[in-house]
Design a protein around this motif. Structure first.
Motif, PDB file in Angstrom:
ATOM      1  N   LEU A  34      13.882  24.741   5.250  1.00 19.78           N
ATOM      2  CA  LEU A  34      13.827  24.395   3.998  1.00 19.78           C
ATOM      3  C   LEU A  34      12.378  24.068   3.525  1.00 19.78           C
ATOM      4  O   LEU A  34      11.920  24.246   2.547  1.00 19.78           O
ATOM      5  CB  LEU A  34      14.805  23.055   3.750  1.00 19.78           C
ATOM      6  CG  LEU A  34      16.125  23.437   3.801  1.00 19.78           C
ATOM      7  CD1 LEU A  34      16.940  21.984   3.806  1.00 19.78           C
ATOM      8  CD2 LEU A  34      16.630  24.234   2.487  1.00 19.78           C
ATOM      9  N   ARG A  35      11.760  23.550   4.394  1.00 21.85           N
ATOM     10  CA  ARG A  35      10.317  23.064   4.228  1.00 21.85           C
ATOM     11  C   ARG A  35       9.347  24.566   4.040  1.00 21.85           C
ATOM     12  O   ARG A  35       8.484  24.411   3.365  1.00 21.85           O
ATOM     13  CB  ARG A  35       9.683  22.206   5.257  1.00 21.85           C
ATOM     14  CG  ARG A  35      10.529  20.864   5.299  1.00 21.85           C
ATOM     15  CD  ARG A  35       9.851  19.752   6.259  1.00 21.85           C
ATOM     16  NE  ARG A  35      10.646  18.720   6.616  1.00 21.85           N
ATOM     17  CZ  ARG A  35      10.213  17.565   6.624  1.00 21.85           C
ATOM     18  NH1 ARG A  35       8.771  17.419   7.098  1.00 21.85           N
ATOM     19  NH2 ARG A  35      10.862  16.452   6.832  1.00 21.85           N
ATOM     20  N   GLN A  37      10.329  26.978   2.938  1.00 18.26           N
ATOM     21  CA  GLN A  37      10.645  27.589   1.603  1.00 18.26           C
ATOM     22  C   GLN A  37       9.648  27.229   0.407  1.00 18.26           C
ATOM     23  O   GLN A  37       9.543  27.588  -0.663  1.00 18.26           O
ATOM     24  CB  GLN A  37      11.951  27.603   1.099  1.00 18.26           C
ATOM     25  CG  GLN A  37      12.995  28.272   2.098  1.00 18.26           C
ATOM     26  CD  GLN A  37      12.578  29.756   2.612  1.00 18.26           C
ATOM     27  OE1 GLN A  37      12.557  30.596   1.749  1.00 18.26           O
ATOM     28  NE2 GLN A  37      12.489  29.650   3.863  1.00 18.26           N
ATOM     29  N   GLU A  38       9.380  26.033   0.741  1.00 12.39           N
ATOM     30  CA  GLU A  38       8.698  25.122  -0.454  1.00 12.39           C
ATOM     31  C   GLU A  38       7.064  25.257  -0.104  1.00 12.39           C
ATOM     32  O   GLU A  38       6.450  24.905  -1.141  1.00 12.39           O
ATOM     33  CB  GLU A  38       9.165  23.670  -0.351  1.00 12.39           C
ATOM     34  CG  GLU A  38      10.657  23.543  -0.616  1.00 12.39           C
ATOM     35  CD  GLU A  38      10.955  21.953  -0.537  1.00 12.39           C
ATOM     36  OE1 GLU A  38      10.076  21.336   0.054  1.00 12.39           O
ATOM     37  OE2 GLU A  38      12.354  21.793  -0.783  1.00 12.39           O
ATOM     38  N   VAL A  39       6.665  25.634   0.949  1.00  9.32           N
ATOM     39  CA  VAL A  39       5.315  25.688   1.160  1.00  9.32           C
ATOM     40  C   VAL A  39       4.651  26.931   0.443  1.00  9.32           C
ATOM     41  O   VAL A  39       5.118  27.900   0.434  1.00  9.32           O
ATOM     42  CB  VAL A  39       4.971  25.481   2.584  1.00  9.32           C
ATOM     43  CG1 VAL A  39       5.071  27.066   3.196  1.00  9.32           C
ATOM     44  CG2 VAL A  39       3.704  25.205   3.002  1.00  9.32           C
ATOM     45  N   ASP A  40       3.284  26.545   0.075  1.00 11.65           N
ATOM     46  CA  ASP A  40       2.639  27.746  -0.379  1.00 11.65           C
ATOM     47  C   ASP A  40       2.049  28.529   0.718  1.00 11.65           C
ATOM     48  O   ASP A  40       1.005  28.013   1.479  1.00 11.65           O
ATOM     49  CB  ASP A  40       1.352  27.143  -1.179  1.00 11.65           C
ATOM     50  CG  ASP A  40       0.659  28.174  -1.765  1.00 11.65           C
ATOM     51  OD1 ASP A  40       0.656  29.281  -1.588  1.00 11.65           O
ATOM     52  OD2 ASP A  40      -0.540  27.787  -2.543  1.00 11.65           O
TER      53      ASP A  40
END
Length: 302
Positions: A34-35, A37-40
Protein backbone atom coordinates in the motif's frame (compact mmCIF):
# COMPACT_ATOMS: atom_id res chain seq x y z
CA UNK A 1 7.45 -7.52 -13.61
CA UNK A 2 6.74 -4.78 -11.08
CA UNK A 3 9.57 -4.23 -8.58
CA UNK A 4 7.31 -5.08 -5.67
CA UNK A 5 6.20 -8.41 -7.12
CA UNK A 6 9.81 -9.23 -7.98
CA UNK A 7 10.76 -8.63 -4.34
CA UNK A 8 7.65 -10.03 -2.64
CA UNK A 9 9.31 -13.31 -1.59
CA UNK A 10 12.32 -11.52 -0.10
CA UNK A 11 10.12 -9.04 1.73
CA UNK A 12 7.99 -11.80 3.22
CA UNK A 13 11.17 -13.66 4.17
CA UNK A 14 12.55 -10.65 6.02
CA UNK A 15 9.30 -10.07 7.91
CA UNK A 16 8.83 -13.75 8.75
CA UNK A 17 12.34 -14.21 10.11
CA UNK A 18 11.96 -11.00 12.10
CA UNK A 19 8.62 -11.99 13.64
CA UNK A 20 8.33 -15.78 13.51
CA UNK A 21 4.69 -15.37 12.46
CA UNK A 22 3.59 -15.87 8.87
CA UNK A 23 0.24 -14.11 9.27
CA UNK A 24 1.89 -10.96 10.65
CA UNK A 25 4.52 -11.16 7.89
CA UNK A 26 1.76 -11.25 5.28
CA UNK A 27 0.11 -8.19 6.82
CA UNK A 28 3.40 -6.31 6.80
CA UNK A 29 4.00 -7.13 3.14
CA UNK A 30 0.48 -5.93 2.33
CA UNK A 31 1.10 -2.71 4.27
CA UNK A 32 4.36 -2.21 2.38
CA UNK A 33 2.51 -2.72 -0.91
CA UNK A 34 0.00 0.00 0.00
CA UNK A 35 2.84 2.39 0.79
CA UNK A 36 4.51 1.47 -2.49
CA UNK A 37 1.37 2.50 -4.36
CA UNK A 38 1.50 5.96 -2.80
CA UNK A 39 5.19 6.73 -3.20
CA UNK A 40 6.59 8.84 -6.04
CA UNK A 41 8.62 6.16 -7.85
CA UNK A 42 10.71 8.78 -9.66
CA UNK A 43 12.26 9.66 -6.30
CA UNK A 44 13.11 6.06 -5.37
CA UNK A 45 16.67 5.37 -6.52
CA UNK A 46 16.81 1.76 -5.31
CA UNK A 47 13.50 -0.10 -5.01
CA UNK A 48 15.18 -3.07 -3.29
CA UNK A 49 16.65 -0.93 -0.51
CA UNK A 50 13.54 1.22 -0.16
CA UNK A 51 11.13 -1.71 0.22
CA UNK A 52 13.49 -3.66 2.47
CA UNK A 53 13.69 -0.62 4.76
CA UNK A 54 9.90 -0.22 4.83
CA UNK A 55 9.38 -3.88 5.73
CA UNK A 56 12.20 -3.89 8.30
CA UNK A 57 10.81 -0.84 10.08
CA UNK A 58 7.27 -2.22 10.05
CA UNK A 59 8.57 -5.52 11.43
CA UNK A 60 10.56 -3.78 14.18
CA UNK A 61 7.45 -1.89 15.26
CA UNK A 62 5.35 -5.06 15.14
CA UNK A 63 7.97 -7.06 17.05
CA UNK A 64 7.98 -4.57 19.90
CA UNK A 65 4.21 -4.78 20.34
CA UNK A 66 4.18 -8.55 19.77
CA UNK A 67 6.52 -9.08 22.71
CA UNK A 68 4.08 -7.28 24.97
CA UNK A 69 1.25 -9.54 23.77
CA UNK A 70 3.35 -12.66 24.29
CA UNK A 71 3.69 -11.86 27.98
CA UNK A 72 0.00 -12.76 28.35
CA UNK A 73 0.02 -15.63 25.83
CA UNK A 74 -1.63 -18.77 27.18
CA UNK A 75 0.91 -21.56 27.52
CA UNK A 76 4.11 -21.93 25.54
CA UNK A 77 4.69 -19.76 22.44
CA UNK A 78 6.08 -21.27 19.23
CA UNK A 79 6.60 -19.70 15.81
CA UNK A 80 4.14 -20.26 12.98
CA UNK A 81 5.17 -23.08 10.63
CA UNK A 82 5.58 -22.49 6.90
CA UNK A 83 5.53 -25.45 4.53
CA UNK A 84 8.51 -25.70 2.20
CA UNK A 85 10.00 -28.13 -0.29
CA UNK A 86 7.43 -27.85 -3.11
CA UNK A 87 6.93 -25.36 -5.92
CA UNK A 88 3.50 -24.54 -4.49
CA UNK A 89 5.08 -23.52 -1.18
CA UNK A 90 7.16 -20.56 -2.34
CA UNK A 91 6.52 -18.13 0.49
CA UNK A 92 10.11 -18.34 1.77
CA UNK A 93 11.67 -18.75 -1.65
CA UNK A 94 13.91 -21.67 -2.64
CA UNK A 95 15.87 -23.17 0.26
CA UNK A 96 18.65 -24.70 -1.78
CA UNK A 97 21.60 -24.66 0.62
CA UNK A 98 22.06 -25.50 4.27
CA UNK A 99 22.44 -21.86 5.33
CA UNK A 100 19.12 -20.93 3.73
CA UNK A 101 17.35 -23.79 5.50
CA UNK A 102 18.97 -22.92 8.81
CA UNK A 103 17.81 -19.30 8.54
CA UNK A 104 14.15 -20.39 8.75
CA UNK A 105 14.57 -23.43 11.00
CA UNK A 106 12.28 -23.68 14.00
CA UNK A 107 15.28 -24.00 16.29
CA UNK A 108 16.80 -20.74 15.04
CA UNK A 109 13.50 -18.86 15.13
CA UNK A 110 13.16 -19.80 18.79
CA UNK A 111 16.70 -18.60 19.51
CA UNK A 112 15.97 -15.32 17.74
CA UNK A 113 13.19 -14.72 20.27
CA UNK A 114 15.90 -14.14 22.89
CA UNK A 115 17.40 -11.20 21.02
CA UNK A 116 16.36 -7.58 21.23
CA UNK A 117 14.41 -6.33 18.19
CA UNK A 118 17.45 -4.40 16.93
CA UNK A 119 19.75 -7.40 17.38
CA UNK A 120 17.28 -9.62 15.59
CA UNK A 121 16.99 -7.20 12.66
CA UNK A 122 20.77 -6.88 12.31
CA UNK A 123 21.27 -10.63 12.49
CA UNK A 124 18.50 -11.49 10.02
CA UNK A 125 19.51 -8.87 7.47
CA UNK A 126 23.21 -9.69 7.62
CA UNK A 127 23.21 -13.46 8.09
CA UNK A 128 20.08 -14.53 6.21
CA UNK A 129 20.08 -11.96 3.40
CA UNK A 130 23.71 -10.99 3.10
CA UNK A 131 23.34 -7.25 3.59
CA UNK A 132 26.58 -5.51 4.50
CA UNK A 133 26.62 -3.79 7.88
CA UNK A 134 26.65 -0.47 6.04
CA UNK A 135 23.37 -1.47 4.37
CA UNK A 136 22.01 -2.88 7.66
CA UNK A 137 22.70 0.46 9.31
CA UNK A 138 20.74 2.24 6.60
CA UNK A 139 17.86 -0.19 6.83
CA UNK A 140 17.40 0.02 10.61
CA UNK A 141 18.45 3.65 11.01
CA UNK A 142 21.69 3.48 12.94
CA UNK A 143 25.43 3.80 12.42
CA UNK A 144 27.50 1.16 10.69
CA UNK A 145 29.52 0.63 13.87
CA UNK A 146 26.38 0.06 15.91
CA UNK A 147 24.91 -2.26 13.29
CA UNK A 148 28.11 -4.29 13.37
CA UNK A 149 27.99 -4.41 17.17
CA UNK A 150 24.33 -5.51 17.13
CA UNK A 151 25.07 -8.27 14.63
CA UNK A 152 28.13 -9.44 16.51
CA UNK A 153 26.31 -9.51 19.84
CA UNK A 154 23.41 -11.43 18.29
CA UNK A 155 25.75 -13.95 16.68
CA UNK A 156 27.57 -14.58 19.94
CA UNK A 157 24.35 -15.04 21.89
CA UNK A 158 23.03 -17.54 19.36
CA UNK A 159 26.34 -19.42 19.17
CA UNK A 160 26.42 -19.66 22.98
CA UNK A 161 23.06 -21.43 23.13
CA UNK A 162 23.42 -25.23 23.32
CA UNK A 163 21.94 -27.11 20.36
CA UNK A 164 20.46 -30.50 21.18
CA UNK A 165 19.65 -31.52 17.63
CA UNK A 166 22.00 -32.84 14.97
CA UNK A 167 22.10 -32.49 11.17
CA UNK A 168 19.15 -34.32 9.64
CA UNK A 169 19.64 -37.59 7.81
CA UNK A 170 16.22 -37.69 6.20
CA UNK A 171 16.13 -41.43 5.67
CA UNK A 172 17.13 -42.04 9.29
CA UNK A 173 14.68 -39.40 10.50
CA UNK A 174 11.86 -40.99 8.55
CA UNK A 175 12.64 -44.47 9.83
CA UNK A 176 12.75 -43.39 13.46
CA UNK A 177 9.62 -41.22 13.21
CA UNK A 178 7.63 -44.03 11.60
CA UNK A 179 8.64 -46.31 14.50
CA UNK A 180 7.80 -43.49 16.91
CA UNK A 181 4.31 -43.04 15.43
CA UNK A 182 3.62 -46.76 15.42
CA UNK A 183 4.59 -47.15 19.06
CA UNK A 184 2.54 -44.12 20.10
CA UNK A 185 -0.55 -45.28 18.21
CA UNK A 186 -0.35 -48.79 19.61
CA UNK A 187 0.26 -47.57 23.16
CA UNK A 188 3.57 -49.42 23.38
CA UNK A 189 5.09 -47.22 26.04
CA UNK A 190 8.32 -49.18 26.50
CA UNK A 191 9.02 -49.14 22.77
CA UNK A 192 8.25 -45.43 22.65
CA UNK A 193 10.50 -44.65 25.61
CA UNK A 194 13.40 -46.42 23.88
CA UNK A 195 13.12 -43.95 21.01
CA UNK A 196 13.28 -40.91 23.31
CA UNK A 197 16.38 -39.34 24.81
CA UNK A 198 16.44 -39.38 28.61
CA UNK A 199 16.07 -35.58 28.72
CA UNK A 200 13.57 -35.31 25.86
CA UNK A 201 11.44 -32.17 25.93
CA UNK A 202 7.91 -31.75 24.56
CA UNK A 203 6.51 -28.28 23.89
CA UNK A 204 2.94 -27.65 22.74
CA UNK A 205 1.49 -24.34 21.57
CA UNK A 206 -2.29 -24.36 21.83
CA UNK A 207 -2.63 -20.67 22.64
CA UNK A 208 -5.62 -21.42 24.86
CA UNK A 209 -7.60 -22.29 21.72
CA UNK A 210 -7.25 -26.09 21.96
CA UNK A 211 -6.35 -28.55 24.71
CA UNK A 212 -2.56 -28.74 25.05
CA UNK A 213 0.05 -29.01 27.79
CA UNK A 214 0.75 -25.47 28.97
CA UNK A 215 4.23 -26.23 30.25
CA UNK A 216 7.23 -27.97 28.73
CA UNK A 217 7.28 -31.68 29.61
CA UNK A 218 10.69 -33.22 30.32
CA UNK A 219 11.79 -36.84 30.55
CA UNK A 220 11.10 -39.91 28.44
CA UNK A 221 8.50 -41.52 30.73
CA UNK A 222 6.49 -38.35 31.19
CA UNK A 223 6.62 -37.45 27.50
CA UNK A 224 5.77 -40.98 26.37
CA UNK A 225 2.71 -41.19 28.63
CA UNK A 226 1.55 -37.75 27.50
CA UNK A 227 1.85 -38.68 23.82
CA UNK A 228 0.02 -41.97 24.18
CA UNK A 229 -2.72 -40.41 26.29
CA UNK A 230 -3.19 -37.58 23.80
CA UNK A 231 -3.49 -39.96 20.86
CA UNK A 232 -5.96 -42.14 22.75
CA UNK A 233 -8.22 -39.18 23.45
CA UNK A 234 -7.81 -37.05 20.32
CA UNK A 235 -6.22 -39.23 17.65
CA UNK A 236 -9.36 -40.65 16.05
CA UNK A 237 -9.71 -39.54 12.44
CA UNK A 238 -6.32 -37.80 12.45
CA UNK A 239 -3.81 -38.68 9.74
CA UNK A 240 -0.13 -37.80 10.17
CA UNK A 241 1.94 -37.27 7.04
CA UNK A 242 5.64 -36.65 6.54
CA UNK A 243 6.31 -33.23 5.08
CA UNK A 244 8.84 -30.42 5.02
CA UNK A 245 8.29 -27.25 7.04
CA UNK A 246 10.77 -24.46 7.67
CA UNK A 247 13.33 -26.34 5.62
CA UNK A 248 13.25 -29.45 7.83
CA UNK A 249 11.29 -32.70 7.94
CA UNK A 250 8.11 -32.46 10.00
CA UNK A 251 4.77 -34.13 10.60
CA UNK A 252 1.55 -32.53 9.40
CA UNK A 253 -1.55 -33.88 11.14
CA UNK A 254 -4.78 -33.53 9.21
CA UNK A 255 -8.31 -34.20 10.42
CA UNK A 256 -11.74 -33.93 8.81
CA UNK A 257 -11.68 -30.14 9.15
CA UNK A 258 -8.12 -29.63 7.90
CA UNK A 259 -4.71 -29.17 9.50
CA UNK A 260 -4.79 -29.73 13.25
CA UNK A 261 -1.07 -29.78 14.05
CA UNK A 262 2.42 -29.41 12.70
CA UNK A 263 5.07 -31.23 14.70
CA UNK A 264 8.83 -30.75 14.54
CA UNK A 265 10.88 -33.67 15.84
CA UNK A 266 14.57 -33.14 16.58
CA UNK A 267 16.94 -36.08 16.88
CA UNK A 268 20.15 -36.45 18.86
CA UNK A 269 22.56 -39.35 19.26
CA UNK A 270 20.29 -40.94 21.92
CA UNK A 271 16.98 -40.54 20.11
CA UNK A 272 14.31 -37.85 20.01
CA UNK A 273 15.48 -34.77 21.92
CA UNK A 274 12.69 -32.28 21.22
CA UNK A 275 9.07 -32.40 20.14
CA UNK A 276 7.40 -29.12 19.21
CA UNK A 277 3.67 -29.20 18.48
CA UNK A 278 1.99 -26.20 16.88
CA UNK A 279 -1.70 -26.69 17.68
CA UNK A 280 -3.10 -23.17 17.85
CA UNK A 281 -5.52 -22.96 14.88
CA UNK A 282 -4.53 -19.34 14.26
CA UNK A 283 -0.94 -20.44 13.75
CA UNK A 284 -1.94 -23.20 11.35
CA UNK A 285 -3.94 -20.93 9.04
CA UNK A 286 -1.00 -20.08 6.79
CA UNK A 287 0.03 -23.72 6.34
CA UNK A 288 -3.60 -24.64 5.69
CA UNK A 289 -3.76 -22.01 2.96
CA UNK A 290 -0.59 -23.43 1.45
CA UNK A 291 -2.12 -26.91 1.44
CA UNK A 292 -5.25 -25.61 -0.27
CA UNK A 293 -3.11 -24.95 -3.35
CA UNK A 294 -2.68 -28.69 -3.90
CA UNK A 295 -5.20 -31.47 -3.95
CA UNK A 296 -5.14 -33.05 -0.51
CA UNK A 297 -1.99 -34.20 1.21
CA UNK A 298 -0.85 -37.41 -0.50
CA UNK A 299 2.17 -36.04 -2.35
CA UNK A 300 3.78 -34.16 0.53
CA UNK A 301 6.23 -36.98 1.26
CA UNK A 302 9.87 -36.48 0.35
Amino acid sequence: MDDFERLRGRLFGIAYRMLGTATDAEEIVQDAWLRWQEVDRSKVRDADAYLAKVVTNLALKQLTSARVRRETYVGEWLPEPVLTGRAEFEALGPLEVVAERESVSFALLLLLERLTPAERAAYVLHEAFGYSYRDVAELIGTTEANARQLGSRAGKRIAAEPRRDRPVDRAGWRNLVERFLAAARLGEIEELEQLLAADVMSTADGGGKVIAARKVLVGRERVARYLIGTLEHFGAGIEARLAEANGSPALVAVGPDGVVAVCFIDLGPDGVTDLRFVLNPDKLAFAATQLSRIEGLPDLDW
